[in-house]
Design an enzyme around this catalytic site. Structure first.
Site, mmCIF file in Angstrom:
data_model
loop_
_atom_site.group_PDB
_atom_site.id
_atom_site.type_symbol
_atom_site.label_atom_id
_atom_site.label_comp_id
_atom_site.label_asym_id
_atom_site.label_seq_id
_atom_site.Cartn_x
_atom_site.Cartn_y
_atom_site.Cartn_z
ATOM 1 C CB ALA A 1 -0.885 -0.007 1.238
ATOM 2 C CE LYS A 2 2.894 7.094 -3.819
ATOM 3 N NZ LYS A 2 4.238 7.226 -3.262
ATOM 4 C CB ALA A 3 -0.372 3.724 3.761
ATOM 5 C CE1 TYR B 1 6.606 7.320 0.431
ATOM 6 C CE2 TYR B 1 4.419 6.590 1.075
ATOM 7 C CZ TYR B 1 5.460 6.601 0.165
ATOM 8 O OH TYR B 1 5.367 5.867 -0.991
#
Ligand code: PMP
Length: 305
Positions: free
Chosen positions: A157-159, A163
């Site tokens: 997932a690019k959650a 980051y």
């Protein structure tokens, strides 16, 4: 940051200055949201193309599915909203940032019942690791921070909150005089940069860590795999160790922001001849032709706006 005029928010376009959220916005506190980074390129013939729009929208929905967030729009609606956001801002070239986040009607860790909101911004954003970096290559360090373990967060997932890990690595690298960080996983194997996938070329083979490690399934990574096959460059997924980076003939990073950026130094070891490698240049050249619509075979990756 260069501004644009309008931002799409929850179904309508609002002026840039009015695209605000309340301080008790759930995602602001816990990082529980998903986003995308997409680029739109100018072809030089009064035409602009969004690169691999369908794949980015699909990944946005898959990221949401992994987190258990239901996006209150269809993929088609989000695709149309992205195109509209680029068009109304009259941008030839831009970076596009759709974000799905939880609203401010409820606090606490249980996300059930919190409103799901969507915003799409587009603004001009040049090369991420510098024009010089694209040509001459960048200097990287292996980070003292590991990439997320696959059962701590779910790395496909690019959650939003994930980051923090990338920021730790990037800030440490820049503070120590490098351009970017390379993160190892908790077994010590190479994963990726703070916001880029990694490729090495060694003994005639192009290699990149497999999806079964904790990497993000990069859309540029996927494009480069297809480009390499088109160019008949031998390529395989491979578990890589830190020392394999040191002795590689060439290394480059890929990402929507970073595009195809050569690496000329890792942990103060010169890579190859310390310049952009031949294979890297070949792939980079074709990549930039493709995004500008100059390669008929890859036109299906482009959405004209
Ligand atoms: N890894 C991470 C952690 C990233 O944030 C990105 C940028 N989205 C990438 C890899 C590269 O992915 P893509 O090519 O889809 O931009």
């Amino acid at each position: 940051m260069e501004k644009s005029e309008q931002i799409w928010m929850d179904g309508k376009l609002v002026p840039w200055a009015d695209a605000n959220v309340h301080v008790l916005t759930h995602t602001l506190h816990y990082g529980y949201g998903v986003f995308e980074g997409i680029r739109c390129y100018h072809s030089g013939k009064k035409k602009s193309f969004v690169f691999r729009l369908a794949e980015h929208v699909k990944r946005l929905f898959e990221s949401a599915k992994i987190l258990g967030i239901e996006i209150p729009y269809s993929q088609k609606e989000i695709t149309q909203a992205i195109v509209k956001t680029v068009q109304v801002n009259k941008l030839d070239e831009c970076y596009i940032r759709p974000i799905v986040f939880l609203g401010d009607n409820k606090m606490g860790l249980n996300p059930a019942g919190v409103h799901v909101r969507v915003a799409i911004a587009a603004w001009p954003w040049g090369t991420y690791l510098g024009d010089d970096g694209l040509e001459k290559g960048i200097r990287v360090r292996v980070s003292s921070f590991n990439r997320h373990h696959i059962n701590v967060t779910m790395t496909k997932a690019k959650a939003c909150g994930y980051y923090i890990n990338s920021i730790f690595a990037k800030a440490e690298a820049v503070r120590d005089g490098y351009d970017e960080a390379i993160m190892l996983d908790t077994h010590g194997c190479v994963t990726e940069g703070s916001g880029e996938n990694i490729f090495i070329y060694h003994k005639g083979m192009l290699m990149t860590p497999p999806l079964s490690t904790g990497i993000l399934d990069g859309i540029t990574r996927n494009a480069v795999v297809q480009i390499a096959k088109h160019l008949k460059i031998p390529i395989e997924d491979a578990i890589l160790t830190r020392d394999e980076l040191y002795v590689a003939d060439e290394i480059f990073l890929t990402g929507t922001a970073a595009e195809v950026t050569p690496v000329r130094e890792v942990d103060n070891r010169i890579i190859g001849n310390g310049k952009r490698g031949k294979i890297t240049k070949q792939i980079q050249d074709l990549f930039f032709q493709i995004v500008a619509g100059k390669q008929a075979k890859f036109k299906h990756w482009l959405t004209e706006v």
